[in-house]
Design an enzyme around this catalytic site. Structure first.
Site, PDB file in Angstrom:
ATOM      1  CE  LYS A 100      -3.033   2.716   2.909  1.00 27.14           C
ATOM      2  NZ  LYS A 100      -3.786   2.834   4.170  1.00 27.14           N
ATOM      3  N   GLY A 161      -8.445   9.511   8.877  1.00 30.47           N
ATOM      4  CA  GLY A 161      -8.878   9.716  10.257  1.00 30.47           C
ATOM      5  C   GLY A 161      -9.921  10.797  10.459  1.00 30.47           C
ATOM      6  N   GLY A 189     -10.931   8.033   5.478  1.00 31.75           N
ATOM      7  CA  GLY A 189     -12.007   8.996   5.643  1.00 31.75           C
ATOM      8  C   GLY A 189     -13.363   8.386   5.941  1.00 31.75           C
ATOM      9  CG  ASN A 210      -6.803   1.108  11.343  1.00 30.81           C
ATOM     10  OD1 ASN A 210      -5.611   0.937  11.195  1.00 30.81           O
ATOM     11  ND2 ASN A 210      -7.373   0.807  12.487  1.00 30.81           N
TER      12      ASN A 210
END
Lengths: 266, 69
Positions: A100, A161, A189, A210
């Protein structure tokens, strides 16, 4: 029986949810949350080892025990050389050619640097990596990445976040429409399960998230909620959404209603 | 008498003997597998750890897995 699977560089997956391993209240909750959502891909990263903290062995043992595909990130990298170095370290440590690719262009909102991202992507693809680039929702950057050979691209919904969901659904839709064969994963997001559903409804193939799970009051419950929301969004996309209208259209037939003329004349 | 010199491992100064290899320095630091190594900001594949002899002021980074999103 129909087969509807997520394709990541030829690897077919049943789950359309990819999940991060950070920010959980404990390693046990991390493990339970990942299992609850059924994700088959988990992201992780690299850092300086502290032997006094047992070298992070506890975390690593829990991740290994899950038996999932590992997707190492290059979080925190600000230059092509940093990102390429980190990708090579990850390949050796995690025994995977998936990466990633994150290249920070602005520390305020952790916005990816599109120019350096394209450069690093080219280097890593040429070195045999399967690059999953974290990018903005810019259609032209997506085109450059696809032309280099990326089979997966991962535009943001909104900055990492922030939990703001899809700030620009139009841009994501444009990428989807322009590159129907590319695996499109919204990364970052996502704050609510409904955000994930919205992304899947417009044709995004999967979600990587996450914080929304790890920082929830009950991460295990939230992981389950996201898994169901993603499944609902995918089914809705396949079912075919109706078009929006600007005026009302009755769903109940009005012809031959007993009071039809009264309404008309009244 | 063996000459000793200073290197940095994960930002910690360490004294090592002349002809110390990269692999030996990692062990001396207490690195716990699995880990990978950077030498002077460049990734060094594990197959080369035994073949590289350190020089004064070399900078080594011992890297392992952590949580990530």
């Amino acid at each position: 029986m129909t087969t509807d699977r997520l394709n990541i560089y030829g690897t077919q997956l049943d789950s359309r949810m990819l999940i991060g391993s950070a920010l959980y209240p404990s390693p046990d909750v991390m493990q339970q949350s990942i299992q609850a959502c059924g994700a088959q891909v988990v992201t992780l990263s690299l850092s300086r080892q502290n032997p006094q903290a047992n070298g992070g062995a506890s975390f690593w043992d829990k991740i290994k025990s899950l038996g999932l595909h590992l997707l190492p990130n290059t979080a925190g990298c600000h230059s092509v050389s940093e990102a390429v170095n980190m990708a090579k370290m990850s390949r050796e440590l995690f025994q995977t050619d998936w990466v990633k690719l994150e290249l920070v262009g602005d520390d305020y909102n952790l916005q990816p640097d599109p120019i350096e991202l394209v450069k690093a992507t080219e280097i890593l693809l040429n070195d045999g990596f399967k690059v999953l680039p974290y990018c903005t929702d810019d259609l032209v950057i997506a085109r450059h990445l696809v032309e280099l050979g990326c089979e997966v691209i991962m535009p943001w919904g909104s900055p990492i976040g922030t939990a703001k969901g899809l700030l620009n659904p139009y841009a994501l839709q444009a990428i989807r429409d322009r590159f129907p064969e590319i695996t499109l994963i919204v990364d970052s997001g996502i704050g609510k399960p409904s955000h994930a559903t919205q992304a899947l409804e417009l044709g995004v193939d999967a979600i990587l998230l996450n914080t929304a799970v790890a920082q929830a009051k009950n991460p295990v419950m939230m992981a389950t909620a996201f898994a169901r929301a993603i499944e609902a969004g995918r089914l809705a996309y396949q079912g075919g959404l109706i078009n929006e209208r600007s005026t009302a259209k009755p769903s109940t037939p009005t012809l031959d209603k007993p009071f039809w003329h009264q309404v008309k004349n009244g | 008498m063996t000459d000793r010199f200073q290197i940095l491992v994960n930002a910690t100064p360490q004294q090592v003997n002349e002809k110390t290899t990269l692999a030996q320095a990692a062990v001396q630091f207490g690195a716990q597998p699995p880990y990978v190594l950077l030498l002077n900001h460049h990734f060094i594949a594990s197959s080369q750890h035994d073949q590289i002899t350190l020089k004064p002021n070399d900078i080594i980074e011992v890297i392992s897995a952590i949580q990530g999103g």
